[in-house]
Design an enzyme around this catalytic site. Structure first.
Site: not given
Ligand code: GUN
Length: 281
Positions: A52, A96, A119
């Site tokens: 990311k 996360q 998100d």
């Molecule tokens: N962990 C796995 N996929 C995601 C996601 O799309 N967003 C977040 N915040 N954590 C994750």
């Protein structure tokens, strides 16, 4: 059969976003900022967060990762989120997941200012999406949606079957397909005759977390099949779709890896930019 190249689609989207960031920079004299909070040392989470950060830097966003150990107190995280909510240089906040057991996931999600919730997990955004209002849209279903639209721009009246009903994928995916006037069936691990349901579908989105669940004889000729699954097995990583079998029937199919995954991260960048744009009005 069209092998849907998520890597290529994501690279194209990132190139568009990079141009948009440059335009925003010249217009506002600042760039959108993404802050990711990473708690603990789970390897998959670390890899996601590193990807990311790398992608955010590539398109010119301001990017920051705040790391805490597994034993961090919930209060510390909630206070940090409050601080980020009122920081004008932060356009988007992502915590996360998964979180350590002693931290209440729902409390954390609800602490994030909905206008910075990249998100799309905050109940305000979930509600806005289901009401058809402007909202942040969860990155993975948004990525799936963009891939489907590339293959079939007019989805009106198509039969879509979503396999899986999670808040992260299945439910928001359903909302996006409904908005496009699809007739949507939501199925899941308890659905009685999943094969019969899938055989009706023009579009299948498999997001249920069961390795190679969707078989070749479950798929109508010319269906578009999107595989959200990432399952670790003795034979390596596989999706929720039996790739070899389904590729013989489907019109278009995403591979795992290299399908939905790269689009998820590109959509996170898109959401960050969209949050920034809404904050500048
Ligand atoms: N962990 C796995 N996929 C995601 C996601 O799309 N967003 C977040 N915040 N954590 C994750």
């Amino acid at each position: 059969m069209i092998l849907i190249d998520g890597k290529k689609a994501a690279a194209e989207l990132r190139a568009e976003l990079k141009e948009e960031v440059a335009e925003l920079k010249s217009k506002h004299n600042k760039v959108p900022g993404l802050t990711v909070i990473l708690i603990g040392d789970l390897t998959p989470s670390q890899i996601y967060v590193r990807n990311k950060e790398k992608s955010a830097n590539e398109v010119g966003l301001k990017s920051e990762v705040i790391k805490y150990s597994d034993s961090v107190e919930e209060k510390t995280v909630l206070e940090k989120i409050q601080e980020l909510n009122s920081d004008e240089t932060v356009s988007g906040i992502l915590v996360q997941l998964p979180l350590p057991k002693h931290i209440d996931k729902q409390k954390v999600i609800e602490a994030i200012d909905p206008s910075k919730d990249v998100d799309g997990f905050h109940p305000m955004n979930v509600g806005n999406l289901s009401s058809g209002y402007e909202s942040s849209i969860p990155c993975t279903p948004l990525g799936c949606y963009l891939l489907i639209k590339k293959i079939e721009p007019n989805l009106s009246g198509k039969k879509a079957v979503v396999v899986g009903r999670s808040n992260l994928n299945g439910k928001p995916m359903t909302q996006l397909l409904l908005k496009e006037n699809c007739t949507v069936t939501i199925t899941h691990s308890k659905t009685k005759d999943l094969k019969a349901e899938c055989l009706e579908a023009d579009i299948i989105v498999a997001a249920v977390g069961i390795p190679e669940l969707v078989r070749g004889d479950w798929v109508k000729k010319d269906a578009i099949v999107i595989d959200v699954g990432i399952n670790k097995t003795d034979n390596g990583i596989v999706g929720d779709v039996h790739f070899d079998e389904v590729s013989k029937n489907a019109k278009a199919l995403t591979p795992v890896p290299g399908g939905v995954g790269p689009m998820t991260i590109a959509c996170l960048l898109k959401n960050t930019i969209d949050c920034f744009k809404r904050s500048q009005i």
